[in-house]
Design a protein around this motif. Structure first.
Motif, PDB file in Angstrom:
ATOM      1  N   ILE A 160       0.830  -1.039  -0.068  1.00 19.91           N
ATOM      2  CA  ILE A 160      -0.110   0.075  -0.192  1.00 19.91           C
ATOM      3  C   ILE A 160       0.924   1.014   0.054  1.00 19.91           C
ATOM      4  CG2 ILE A 160      -1.688   1.319   1.224  1.00 19.91           C
ATOM      5  CD1 ILE A 160      -2.723  -1.506   0.221  1.00 19.91           C
ATOM      6  N   HIS A 161       0.586   2.193  -0.850  1.00 22.41           N
ATOM      7  CA  HIS A 161       1.153   3.346  -0.957  1.00 22.41           C
ATOM      8  C   HIS A 161       0.334   4.521  -0.015  1.00 22.41           C
ATOM      9  CE1 HIS A 161       3.925   6.447  -2.162  1.00 22.41           C
ATOM     10  NE2 HIS A 161       2.998   7.282  -2.214  1.00 22.41           N
ATOM     11  N   ASP A 162       1.121   4.598   1.335  1.00 21.36           N
ATOM     12  CA  ASP A 162       0.178   5.426   2.240  1.00 21.36           C
ATOM     13  C   ASP A 162       0.255   6.880   1.994  1.00 21.36           C
ATOM     14  OD1 ASP A 162      -1.229   5.481   4.475  1.00 21.36           O
ATOM     15  OD2 ASP A 162       0.337   5.064   5.845  1.00 21.36           O
ATOM     16  N   PHE A 163      -0.770   7.313   2.496  1.00 23.71           N
ATOM     17  CA  PHE A 163      -0.914   8.943   2.489  1.00 23.71           C
ATOM     18  C   PHE A 163      -1.201   9.415   0.794  1.00 23.71           C
ATOM     19  CE2 PHE A 163       2.701   8.161   5.753  1.00 23.71           C
ATOM     20  CZ  PHE A 163       1.773   8.238   6.676  1.00 23.71           C
ATOM     21  N   THR A 164      -1.789   8.583   0.478  1.00 24.04           N
ATOM     22  CA  THR A 164      -2.357   8.833  -0.953  1.00 24.04           C
ATOM     23  C   THR A 164      -3.937   8.964  -0.862  1.00 24.04           C
ATOM     24  OG1 THR A 164      -2.134   8.508  -3.361  1.00 24.04           O
ATOM     25  CG2 THR A 164      -2.373   6.494  -1.857  1.00 24.04           C
ATOM     26  N   THR A 165      -4.694   9.306  -2.090  1.00 17.21           N
ATOM     27  CA  THR A 165      -5.999   9.327  -2.184  1.00 17.21           C
ATOM     28  C   THR A 165      -6.538   7.742  -2.380  1.00 17.21           C
ATOM     29  OG1 THR A 165      -5.986  11.417  -3.393  1.00 17.21           O
ATOM     30  CG2 THR A 165      -7.994  10.060  -3.678  1.00 17.21           C
ATOM     31  N   GLU A 166      -7.727   7.650  -1.613  1.00 14.47           N
ATOM     32  CA  GLU A 166      -8.239   6.393  -1.741  1.00 14.47           C
ATOM     33  C   GLU A 166      -8.486   6.027  -3.163  1.00 14.47           C
ATOM     34  OE1 GLU A 166     -11.846   3.709   0.280  1.00 14.47           O
ATOM     35  OE2 GLU A 166     -11.947   5.817   0.385  1.00 14.47           O
ATOM     36  N   GLY A 167      -8.179   4.715  -3.513  1.00 15.96           N
ATOM     37  CA  GLY A 167      -8.328   4.137  -4.942  1.00 15.96           C
ATOM     38  C   GLY A 167      -6.833   4.107  -5.821  1.00 15.96           C
ATOM     39  N   TYR A 168      -5.958   4.827  -5.044  1.00 14.97           N
ATOM     40  CA  TYR A 168      -4.527   4.800  -5.769  1.00 14.97           C
ATOM     41  C   TYR A 168      -3.740   4.190  -4.843  1.00 14.97           C
ATOM     42  CZ  TYR A 168      -7.048   8.100  -9.071  1.00 14.97           C
ATOM     43  OH  TYR A 168      -7.702   8.799 -10.017  1.00 14.97           O
ATOM     44  N   GLU A 169      -4.085   3.600  -3.816  1.00 16.13           N
ATOM     45  CA  GLU A 169      -3.141   3.163  -2.626  1.00 16.13           C
ATOM     46  C   GLU A 169      -2.584   1.725  -3.167  1.00 16.13           C
ATOM     47  OE1 GLU A 169      -7.193   1.362  -1.564  1.00 16.13           O
ATOM     48  OE2 GLU A 169      -6.415   3.139  -2.516  1.00 16.13           O
ATOM     49  N   GLN A 170      -3.139   1.110  -4.041  1.00 15.35           N
ATOM     50  CA  GLN A 170      -2.560  -0.351  -4.390  1.00 15.35           C
ATOM     51  C   GLN A 170      -1.210  -0.245  -4.940  1.00 15.35           C
ATOM     52  OE1 GLN A 170      -4.209  -2.981  -2.905  1.00 15.35           O
ATOM     53  NE2 GLN A 170      -2.386  -4.374  -3.460  1.00 15.35           N
ATOM     54  N   ARG A 171      -0.119  -0.953  -4.334  1.00 19.70           N
ATOM     55  CA  ARG A 171       1.046  -0.944  -5.432  1.00 19.70           C
ATOM     56  C   ARG A 171       1.311  -2.456  -5.790  1.00 19.70           C
ATOM     57  NH1 ARG A 171       4.083   4.026  -5.972  1.00 19.70           N
ATOM     58  NH2 ARG A 171       5.790   2.804  -5.796  1.00 19.70           N
ATOM     59  N   GLY A 172       0.851  -3.310  -4.983  1.00 17.11           N
ATOM     60  CA  GLY A 172       1.312  -4.743  -5.326  1.00 17.11           C
ATOM     61  C   GLY A 172       0.477  -5.747  -4.504  1.00 17.11           C
ATOM     62  N   GLN A 173       0.623  -6.940  -4.841  1.00 21.56           N
ATOM     63  CA  GLN A 173       0.177  -7.873  -3.941  1.00 21.56           C
ATOM     64  C   GLN A 173       1.107  -9.177  -4.190  1.00 21.56           C
ATOM     65  OE1 GLN A 173      -4.392  -8.307  -4.016  1.00 21.56           O
ATOM     66  NE2 GLN A 173      -3.998 -10.227  -4.734  1.00 21.56           N
ATOM     67  N   PHE A 174       0.939  -9.905  -2.911  1.00 24.73           N
ATOM     68  CA  PHE A 174       1.579 -11.157  -2.627  1.00 24.73           C
ATOM     69  C   PHE A 174       0.956 -12.262  -2.266  1.00 24.73           C
ATOM     70  CE2 PHE A 174       4.736  -7.688  -2.936  1.00 24.73           C
ATOM     71  CZ  PHE A 174       5.628  -8.351  -4.013  1.00 24.73           C
ATOM     72  N   MET A 175       0.956 -13.506  -2.582  1.00 25.83           N
ATOM     73  CA  MET A 175       0.195 -14.543  -2.116  1.00 25.83           C
ATOM     74  C   MET A 175       0.182 -14.950  -0.713  1.00 25.83           C
ATOM     75  SD  MET A 175       1.327 -18.094  -4.102  1.00 25.83           S
ATOM     76  CE  MET A 175       1.408 -19.281  -2.850  1.00 25.83           C
ATOM     77  N   ASP A 176       1.465 -14.537  -0.317  1.00 23.96           N
ATOM     78  CA  ASP A 176       1.785 -14.792   1.287  1.00 23.96           C
ATOM     79  C   ASP A 176       2.890 -14.328   1.634  1.00 23.96           C
ATOM     80  OD1 ASP A 176       3.731 -16.495   0.395  1.00 23.96           O
ATOM     81  OD2 ASP A 176       2.582 -18.293   0.746  1.00 23.96           O
ATOM     82  N   LEU A 177       3.264 -14.205   2.973  1.00 21.25           N
ATOM     83  CA  LEU A 177       4.416 -13.620   3.508  1.00 21.25           C
ATOM     84  C   LEU A 177       5.707 -13.917   2.927  1.00 21.25           C
ATOM     85  CD1 LEU A 177       5.348 -11.435   5.727  1.00 21.25           C
ATOM     86  CD2 LEU A 177       5.949 -13.411   7.462  1.00 21.25           C
ATOM     87  N   TRP A 178       5.797 -15.256   2.523  1.00 21.99           N
ATOM     88  CA  TRP A 178       7.040 -16.042   2.130  1.00 21.99           C
ATOM     89  C   TRP A 178       7.449 -15.116   0.542  1.00 21.99           C
ATOM     90  CZ3 TRP A 178       9.332 -17.047   6.085  1.00 21.99           C
ATOM     91  CH2 TRP A 178       8.978 -17.717   6.892  1.00 21.99           C
ATOM     92  N   ALA A 179       6.356 -15.051  -0.246  1.00 14.34           N
ATOM     93  CA  ALA A 179       6.419 -14.512  -1.333  1.00 14.34           C
ATOM     94  C   ALA A 179       6.737 -13.028  -1.283  1.00 14.34           C
ATOM     95  CB  ALA A 179       5.241 -14.442  -2.288  1.00 14.34           C
ATOM     96  N   TRP A 180       6.358 -12.319  -0.390  1.00 15.23           N
ATOM     97  CA  TRP A 180       6.821 -10.986   0.005  1.00 15.23           C
ATOM     98  C   TRP A 180       8.283 -10.837   0.429  1.00 15.23           C
ATOM     99  CZ3 TRP A 180       8.114  -8.647   4.520  1.00 15.23           C
ATOM    100  CH2 TRP A 180       8.491  -7.258   4.402  1.00 15.23           C
TER     101      TRP A 180
END
Length: 120
Positions: free
Chosen positions: A82-102
């Motif tokens: 999550i890119h914090d301190f931005t407008t709702e709807g523009y926060e998503q930067r990436g997604q990983f299936m679990d902690l190990w992938a991240w």
């Protein structure tokens, strides 16, 4: 150090608890945040992005990206960047299936950065 926060109805994934146990908490740019900071960020994320239930656990040192588990997605195991301190709807930067992938992603970034420094 104390990591993690108590949120009604949320249990940290086993991978998170294992990473804490092994002290795998600092990847140079990315690092796990302590409980006090996680609590503050949880409250501010709830205010900024009220349609999401984001549980922050790590942040990136050189920008406003934070890694979160999201209640209601992937049994709380999916990691959202999550890119914090931005407008709702523009926060998503990436997604990983679990902690190990991240964690693999965070470690790969560390290795890439170290390689760039050594080539200079």
């Amino acid at each position: 150090m104390n990591y993690g926060i108590e949120i009604n109805g949320f249990n940290y994934p086993k991978a998170y608890l294992k990473a804490i146990e092994l002290n795998l908490v600092d990847f140079d740019n990315w690092y796990f945040i302590e409980a006090d900071q996680a609590t503050r960020r949880y409250q501010s994320l709830s205010d900024r992005f009220p349609t999401r239930k984001l549980v922050p656990f790590a942040r990136r040192d050189d920008n406003d990206d934070i890694a979160c588990f999201e209640i209601g997605k992937g049994k709380g195991k999916v990691v959202q960047i999550i890119h914090d301190f931005t407008t709702e709807g523009y926060e998503q930067r990436g997604q990983f299936m679990d902690l190990w992938a991240w964690m693999q992603y965070a470690l790969d970034e560390l290795i890439d950065d170290e390689r760039l420094i050594s080539e200079e």
